[in-house]
Scaffold this motif. Sequence first.
Motif, PDB file in Angstrom:
ATOM      1  N   UNK A 275       0.839  -1.198   0.000  1.00  0.00           N
ATOM      2  CA  UNK A 275       0.000   0.000   0.000  1.00  0.00           C
ATOM      3  C   UNK A 275       0.874   1.248   0.000  1.00  0.00           C
ATOM      4  N   UNK A 276       1.897   1.261   0.853  1.00  0.00           N
ATOM      5  CA  UNK A 276       2.781   2.425   0.922  1.00  0.00           C
ATOM      6  C   UNK A 276       3.524   2.627  -0.396  1.00  0.00           C
ATOM      7  N   UNK A 277       4.002   1.541  -0.968  1.00  0.00           N
ATOM      8  CA  UNK A 277       4.703   1.629  -2.255  1.00  0.00           C
ATOM      9  C   UNK A 277       3.777   2.184  -3.340  1.00  0.00           C
ATOM     10  N   UNK A 278       2.468   1.955  -3.173  1.00  0.00           N
ATOM     11  CA  UNK A 278       1.496   2.449  -4.154  1.00  0.00           C
ATOM     12  C   UNK A 278       0.954   3.832  -3.843  1.00  0.00           C
ATOM     13  N   UNK A 279       1.406   4.444  -2.736  1.00  0.00           N
ATOM     14  CA  UNK A 279       1.008   5.820  -2.454  1.00  0.00           C
ATOM     15  C   UNK A 279       0.022   5.974  -1.298  1.00  0.00           C
ATOM     16  N   UNK A 280      -0.417   4.880  -0.707  1.00  0.00           N
ATOM     17  CA  UNK A 280      -1.348   4.920   0.429  1.00  0.00           C
ATOM     18  C   UNK A 280      -0.542   5.126   1.711  1.00  0.00           C
ATOM     19  N   UNK A 281      -0.826   6.209   2.453  1.00  0.00           N
ATOM     20  CA  UNK A 281      -0.021   6.564   3.627  1.00  0.00           C
ATOM     21  C   UNK A 281      -0.607   6.073   4.947  1.00  0.00           C
ATOM     22  N   UNK A 282      -1.558   5.140   4.907  1.00  0.00           N
ATOM     23  CA  UNK A 282      -2.227   4.707   6.144  1.00  0.00           C
ATOM     24  C   UNK A 282      -1.341   3.843   7.043  1.00  0.00           C
ATOM     25  N   UNK A 283      -0.211   3.366   6.537  1.00  0.00           N
ATOM     26  CA  UNK A 283       0.644   2.499   7.349  1.00  0.00           C
ATOM     27  C   UNK A 283       1.731   3.224   8.111  1.00  0.00           C
TER      28      UNK A 283
END
Lengths: 277, 277
Positions: free
Chosen positions: B143-151
């Motif tokens: 998710x982080x690698x794809x741009x999602x910052x929730x982690x």
Amino acid sequence: MTRIAVCAPSAPIAREDAERVKALALAEFPEAELVIHEQCFATEGHFAGSDAVRLEALVECANDPSIDAVWFARGGYGACRIAEEALERFDHAAQGKMFLGYSDAGYLLGALYRERIGKPVHGPMLGDMRREGGDEAIRRALAHLGGDRSGLEPSLGAEKHPVVAFNLMTLAMLCGTRLMPGLAGHVVMIEEVSEYLYAVDRLFFHATAHLGGIAGLRLGRVSDVPQNDRPFGAEALDIARYWCERHAIPFLGEADIGHDAANRIVPFGLAEARQGQ
Amino acid sequence: MTRIAVCAPSAPIAREDAERVKALALAEFPEAELVIHEQCFATEGHFAGSDAVRLEALVECANDPSIDAVWFARGGYGACRIAEEALERFDHAAQGKMFLGYSDAGYLLGALYRERIGKPVHGPMLGDMRREGGDEAIRRALAHLGGDRSGLEPSLGAEKHPVVAFNLMTLAMLCGTRLMPGLAGHVVMIEEVSEYLYAVDRLFFHATAHLGGIAGLRLGRVSDVPQNDRPFGAEALDIARYWCERHAIPFLGEADIGHDAANRIVPFGLAEARQGQ
């Protein structure tokens, strides 16, 4: 008479080991008087007493003018926590003394050498009595404390550079701290025990990055290497050579030191200083 | 589409772990394309191939303009042997990439940060698939690698200082080497695994001596501490507080990072930079 104070800046020793070493000294070294500080038997968690207790005992031994030498009881871990404060409190009585130990005691040897206090010497400790053949290590240490130089590490005879010796982990942890002596122009002897070879390689990565300008490195024994789930792919000597080459440090071969009864004695500094020790 | 190259600068991974992560990515992250370098499965002694093989794979991934991010496959040991030479060979294509990993990959994260190359990020690696609940770690990373910052690690939201995160051993070994970034004014997060508490204390002695001028320290999880023959006498949090106090480093509490599936994500640097990552 040589009065030798024993204290434990790191881990405690057993009373039976102290008794055995006292008996050996009484039988074979009548000129040595062992003054074993009660703090050697104290325990608090990992340590031979709290930081305060270990600190007081060390300062007391170092500053006692009736004592000729301080012999560290055992390694383990803990000397780095009290070394800086202890040395700040050492007075002129500490100046003439020999300080003998290795392993975790290396933090103190390094700091003493940095501060030009006393005569730091890398060699066997009282707790080595427990090792196989440990009585020989004790004899070597007591002889050296009494002025007999026959236990010196063999390469020292021909060595023109000042020399120090350390446990690899201890040296790696010393690097860059307030306890670290300047080692430019020195031959540095290194030994290690109970570390995986990948950890030895990692410690060499770190330590050699801090050893620029030394005259050369000698490798003592790297013993009791635990079995890993796969072979590392290189031996300890290869590791030492590799990191020396990366940092243009002359690799001078082996040294007769290690965590064993054969551990020979390395007074810090120049050969002429060794004659007087 | 985000093209993610996976290489192994330290130890190798198993093909079945790579297949499981590819399957998870295919099912849940259709925008991610995983390009797993064959070098990840190489073995030579302790390492995922020789230094030369690991170096080439890392440089190839970093310099490939069709790749958006480099994901380190696994820790272990070995990145410190190739980091300096690799970064010398990184070209402009490396500049825009995220580099994601932790543990032994910290040598590379630190060196990248020092050289201001790319976006070093402390977070889960492909090999974490093996852990209990490892699929959650993999989801967080993808998710982080794809741009999602929730982690992101929770304290980052309110943090005004630039931040870095390291395994304690890795940071201790970095100190004073050519790979070590300047950390003045930074919040430094630290985690550790499989070390005795006396070794944690020893590493803190060393690392905090090198961390003068940091804005503060947070302690992540210190996990899988081996049982020693006696209790150390203090817990990891006490150890961190003690050494911070000795060096006048503000101790800021805990961090949600560690060698486990819950390991949250810490992009190196300032919060504004994190928004763009």
